[in-house]
Design a protein around this motif. Structure first.
Motif, PDB file in Angstrom:
ATOM      1  N   ASN A 137       0.807  -1.218   0.000  1.00 33.32           N
ATOM      2  CA  ASN A 137       0.000   0.000   0.000  1.00 33.32           C
ATOM      3  C   ASN A 137       0.841   1.269   0.000  1.00 33.32           C
ATOM      4  OD1 ASN A 137      -2.369  -1.395  -0.044  1.00 33.32           O
ATOM      5  ND2 ASN A 137      -2.860  -1.119   2.110  1.00 33.32           N
ATOM      6  N   PHE A 138       2.097   1.169   0.403  1.00 42.08           N
ATOM      7  CA  PHE A 138       2.957   2.352   0.465  1.00 42.08           C
ATOM      8  C   PHE A 138       3.098   3.013  -0.911  1.00 42.08           C
ATOM      9  CE2 PHE A 138       7.002   4.573   0.455  1.00 42.08           C
ATOM     10  CZ  PHE A 138       6.907   5.349   1.596  1.00 42.08           C
ATOM     11  N   PRO A 139       3.534   2.269  -1.952  1.00 46.44           N
ATOM     12  CA  PRO A 139       3.615   2.919  -3.270  1.00 46.44           C
ATOM     13  C   PRO A 139       2.256   3.312  -3.828  1.00 46.44           C
ATOM     14  CG  PRO A 139       4.062   0.575  -3.454  1.00 46.44           C
ATOM     15  CD  PRO A 139       4.041   0.892  -1.992  1.00 46.44           C
ATOM     16  N   GLU A 140       1.192   2.580  -3.436  1.00 50.49           N
ATOM     17  CA  GLU A 140      -0.142   2.979  -3.878  1.00 50.49           C
ATOM     18  C   GLU A 140      -0.504   4.343  -3.303  1.00 50.49           C
ATOM     19  OE1 GLU A 140      -2.876  -0.058  -2.833  1.00 50.49           O
ATOM     20  OE2 GLU A 140      -1.868  -1.606  -4.009  1.00 50.49           O
ATOM     21  N   GLY A 141      -0.125   4.574  -2.032  1.00 50.60           N
ATOM     22  CA  GLY A 141      -0.379   5.868  -1.416  1.00 50.60           C
ATOM     23  C   GLY A 141       0.358   6.979  -2.143  1.00 50.60           C
ATOM     24  N   MET A 142       1.619   6.712  -2.496  1.00 45.66           N
ATOM     25  CA  MET A 142       2.371   7.709  -3.261  1.00 45.66           C
ATOM     26  C   MET A 142       1.736   7.954  -4.615  1.00 45.66           C
ATOM     27  SD  MET A 142       6.438   7.274  -2.495  1.00 45.66           S
ATOM     28  CE  MET A 142       6.701   8.864  -3.249  1.00 45.66           C
ATOM     29  N   ALA A 161     -10.247   3.589  -7.559  1.00 49.47           N
ATOM     30  CA  ALA A 161      -9.774   2.282  -7.991  1.00 49.47           C
ATOM     31  C   ALA A 161      -9.024   1.567  -6.866  1.00 49.47           C
ATOM     32  CB  ALA A 161      -8.873   2.429  -9.219  1.00 49.47           C
ATOM     33  N   ILE A 162      -8.135   2.282  -6.199  1.00 43.09           N
ATOM     34  CA  ILE A 162      -7.359   1.682  -5.115  1.00 43.09           C
ATOM     35  C   ILE A 162      -8.258   1.333  -3.932  1.00 43.09           C
ATOM     36  CG2 ILE A 162      -5.590   2.177  -3.373  1.00 43.09           C
ATOM     37  CD1 ILE A 162      -4.025   3.636  -5.552  1.00 43.09           C
ATOM     38  N   ALA A 163      -9.244   2.194  -3.651  1.00 43.28           N
ATOM     39  CA  ALA A 163     -10.161   1.915  -2.542  1.00 43.28           C
ATOM     40  C   ALA A 163     -10.915   0.616  -2.765  1.00 43.28           C
ATOM     41  CB  ALA A 163     -11.139   3.084  -2.381  1.00 43.28           C
ATOM     42  N   ILE A 164     -11.383   0.380  -3.991  1.00 43.41           N
ATOM     43  CA  ILE A 164     -12.132  -0.846  -4.288  1.00 43.41           C
ATOM     44  C   ILE A 164     -11.252  -2.070  -4.103  1.00 43.41           C
ATOM     45  CG2 ILE A 164     -13.263  -2.149  -6.128  1.00 43.41           C
ATOM     46  CD1 ILE A 164     -14.290   0.530  -7.219  1.00 43.41           C
ATOM     47  N   HIS A 165     -10.004  -2.003  -4.578  1.00 36.43           N
ATOM     48  CA  HIS A 165      -9.182  -3.202  -4.464  1.00 36.43           C
ATOM     49  C   HIS A 165      -8.607  -3.381  -3.064  1.00 36.43           C
ATOM     50  CE1 HIS A 165      -4.921  -1.704  -4.742  1.00 36.43           C
ATOM     51  NE2 HIS A 165      -4.639  -2.922  -4.349  1.00 36.43           N
ATOM     52  N   ILE A 200       0.815   7.263   4.837  1.00 37.30           N
ATOM     53  CA  ILE A 200       2.250   7.422   5.112  1.00 37.30           C
ATOM     54  C   ILE A 200       3.001   7.625   3.800  1.00 37.30           C
ATOM     55  CG2 ILE A 200       4.325   6.261   5.969  1.00 37.30           C
ATOM     56  CD1 ILE A 200       2.576   4.930   8.077  1.00 37.30           C
ATOM     57  N   GLY A 201       2.601   6.862   2.771  1.00 38.05           N
ATOM     58  CA  GLY A 201       3.203   7.051   1.447  1.00 38.05           C
ATOM     59  C   GLY A 201       2.956   8.452   0.923  1.00 38.05           C
ATOM     60  N   ALA A 202       1.764   8.996   1.210  1.00 37.34           N
ATOM     61  CA  ALA A 202       1.462  10.373   0.797  1.00 37.34           C
ATOM     62  C   ALA A 202       2.364  11.366   1.514  1.00 37.34           C
ATOM     63  CB  ALA A 202      -0.010  10.694   1.087  1.00 37.34           C
ATOM     64  N   LEU A 203       2.607  11.144   2.813  1.00 44.24           N
ATOM     65  CA  LEU A 203       3.497  12.035   3.566  1.00 44.24           C
ATOM     66  C   LEU A 203       4.912  12.001   3.002  1.00 44.24           C
ATOM     67  CD1 LEU A 203       2.323  11.317   7.226  1.00 44.24           C
ATOM     68  CD2 LEU A 203       1.980  13.426   5.923  1.00 44.24           C
ATOM     69  N   VAL A 204       5.380  10.806   2.653  1.00 49.51           N
ATOM     70  CA  VAL A 204       6.707  10.693   2.046  1.00 49.51           C
ATOM     71  C   VAL A 204       6.724  11.431   0.708  1.00 49.51           C
ATOM     72  CG1 VAL A 204       8.382   9.082   1.052  1.00 49.51           C
ATOM     73  CG2 VAL A 204       7.272   8.540   3.219  1.00 49.51           C
ATOM     74  N   GLY A 205       5.618  11.327  -0.040  1.00 53.10           N
ATOM     75  CA  GLY A 205       5.527  12.046  -1.304  1.00 53.10           C
ATOM     76  C   GLY A 205       5.634  13.543  -1.105  1.00 53.10           C
TER      77      GLY A 205
END
Length: 269
Positions: A137-142, A161-165, A200-205
């Motif tokens: 999920n980390f790269p998905e968040g980014m 799309a990500i929410a559904i999967h 968390i991935g978004a924060l890193v982004g």
């Protein structure tokens, strides 16, 4: 070029997409796999959206960004960025495969094994699945965050799309934990936590954009995001879509996703 006003929206969408694993945790207790055929269409829909957005919109956009500063090699930079996204996704899959035998989770009772060993296997499956999903999920968040900072319409589509999967991922985490502990709240808690790495991935982004990444290389990173999203679609979404329903339902979902995002891009252009 990043639009600062989009950052708050991007983070919010990423948070909501990540926490839908909790919905999967809830569904695990109110329905069986055979009753999740609608989820098959939804997963195919997600794949259609992500593949179309990656190949038709994000990659051309990356080319336009890089062409300004790298007129002689922008095609190679886009190609290299896409390959980087694929490599990152393959590496995550290699070190932390996220596949769990759904039949074993739904039918944990087996006369050949004693209860202690079965409980150990189920608990281990739940924990490893939660860890694997966190990493995936980390790269998905980014991807959600970076896409939304460029274009809110695309960001909403990717987040959906990500929410559904993320729903079946929540199911995969919750089922073994529930069978071991017998407590629904623990299972739902673990399912929700497994999605927390997306924000968390978004924060890193945000950190990367704010401190380290030259604006002229945003196109390269967006190409990498397209690679990650394409890999996720073919490696995770489509196999799950077939598993939860049948291939015809998956195809229906894929084509619906492509037509939906295509029409939305035309209407909102």
């Amino acid at each position: 070029m990043i639009v600062p006003n989009n950052i708050g929206i991007a983070f919010s969408l990423t948070m909501l997409a990540g926490l839908t694993t909790a919905i999967g945790g809830a569904i695990a207790f109110i329905t069986q796999k055979d009753n999740l055929k609608a989820l098959s269409v939804g997963l195919g829909f997600s794949a259609g959206v992500m593949i179309f957005v990656s190949l038709v919109d994000i990659l051309p956009g990356a080319k336009d960004m890089l062409k300004i500063n790298f007129p002689n090699c922008f095609e190679w930079l886009v190609f290299g960025g896409f390959i980087l996204g694929l490599v990152v996704s393959v590496a995550i899959d290699y070190f932390l495969p996220d596949h769990v035998d759904t039949q074993e989770l739904l039918n944990p009772d087996s006369p050949e094994e004693d209860n202690h060993y079965k409980h150990y296997k189920l608990k281990r499956a739940g924990m490893l699945t939660a860890i694997a999903i966190c990493v995936h999920n980390f790269p998905e968040g980014m991807a959600t965050f970076l896409t939304t900072t460029q274009n809110i319409t695309l960001g909403v589509s990717v987040a959906l799309a990500i929410a559904i999967h993320n729903i079946p991922e929540g199911i995969a985490v919750a089922l073994p934990i529930y069978h071991v502990t017998g407590k629904k709240r623990y299972a739902m808690l673990y399912a929700a936590i497994s999605g927390i790495t997306e924000p968390i991935g978004a924060l890193v982004g945000m950190l990367v954009f704010g401190l380290f990444l030259p604006q002229i290389m945003v196109g390269f990173l967006m190409a990498a995001v397209a690679g990650i999203m394409t890999y996720i679609s073919f490696d995770t979404l489509l196999p799950l879509a077939k598993e939860y329903g049948n291939w015809h339902l998956s195809i229906l979902g894929i084509m619906s996703g492509i037509l939906f995002i295509w029409l939305s891009l035309i209407l909102l252009a």
